[in-house]
Design an enzyme around this catalytic site. Structure first.
Site, short mmCIF file in Angstrom:
data_model
loop_
_atom_site.label_atom_id
_atom_site.label_comp_id
_atom_site.label_asym_id
_atom_site.label_seq_id
_atom_site.Cartn_x
_atom_site.Cartn_y
_atom_site.Cartn_z
N ILE A 1 0.89 -1.17 0.00
CA ILE A 1 0.00 0.00 0.00
C ILE A 1 0.93 1.21 0.00
O ILE A 1 1.91 1.26 0.75
CB ILE A 1 -0.96 0.00 1.22
CG1 ILE A 1 -1.86 1.25 1.22
CG2 ILE A 1 -0.22 -0.14 2.55
CD1 ILE A 1 -2.97 1.21 2.30
N SER A 2 0.64 2.19 -0.87
CA SER A 2 1.56 3.32 -1.04
C SER A 2 1.58 4.22 0.20
O SER A 2 0.62 4.25 0.98
CB SER A 2 1.16 4.13 -2.26
OG SER A 2 1.15 3.32 -3.41
#
Ligand code: SAM
Length: 205
Positions: free
Chosen positions: A51-52
């Site tokens: 997940i960024s």
């Protein structure tokens, strides 16, 4: 997270800040990382994917300059966090993920929030998704060696594409604007993303 990591770094678009406040990031990370969900970094989500970082999600969202009537395409659904943020800001989000198990995770996360304006497609996002084209905005959330030509074709006149372009390990965040069939590109600094694997991306090694 919003005040210290995002507004403090210069992102002031109130629509973007509100969307980042409204979508609970802890619902998108696997249980071992729940307590770290609001830290200033990317986190693992399984299957070698991530997940960024919240700031990068906010920056890419701001660069898309979304309007409520827009139709947006995301390449690289991951756990669905970026798609959920976009779903608060635009009329419809089409998002493509190449790994089935990851797309399933995103589907559960998006459904748990009751978001109805997101279509999750399993496939090679470097080909885009012609069925819902043209798009007012396209966001690639994996590292690409070039902008995949089908995505430029599927971007509407006046549309904006945001992507990390460069090497497999380090890239430049670019925006591309389409005007009268011409494209103008701008750079927004260095970033690091997992590779975009596909026909117009990297090979799966
Ligand atoms: N957008 C995500 C979020 O909200 O946290 C982060 C995406 S993660 C950094 C990159 C994702 O792109 C991975 O889930 C990976 O499987 C996916 N991906 C890589 N190549 C792809 C391709 N050709 N088409 C679709 N998805 C791809």
């Amino acid at each position: 997270m919003v005040e210290q990591q995002i507004r403090a770094r210069g992102i002031t678009n109130p629509r973007v800040l509100d969307a980042m406040r409204e979508i609970p990031r802890h619902l998108f990370v696997p249980p071992p990382y729940t307590l770290s969900a609001y830290t200033d970094s990317p986190l693992p989500i399984g299957n070698g994917q991530t997940i960024s970082q919240p700031y990068i999600v906010a920056l890419m969202t701001a660069l898309l300059e979304t309007r409520s009537e827009d139709r947006v395409l995301e390449i690289g659904t991951g756990c669905g966090y970026q798609a959920a943020i976009l779903a608060r800001l635009v009329c419809h989000v089409t998002t493509i993920e190449r790994i089935h198990a990851v797309a399933d995770l995103a589907w559960k996360n998006i459904a748990s929030l009751g978001l109805k304006n997101v279509s999750i497609i399993v496939g090679d996002g470097t080909e885009g998704y012609i069925q819902n084209a043209p798009y007012n905005g396209i966001i690639i959330t994996a590292a690409t060696p070039q902008i995949p030509p089908p995505l430029i074709d599927q971007l509407d006149e006046g549309g904006i594409l945001v992507a990390p372009v460069g090497g497999r390990d380090i890239q430049e965040l670019i925006t591309l604007k389409k005007h009268h069939g011409r494209t103008d590109q701008l750079s927004h600094g260095g970033v690091r993303f997992v590779p975009l694997i596909g026909e117009h991306g990297w090979t799966d090694t």
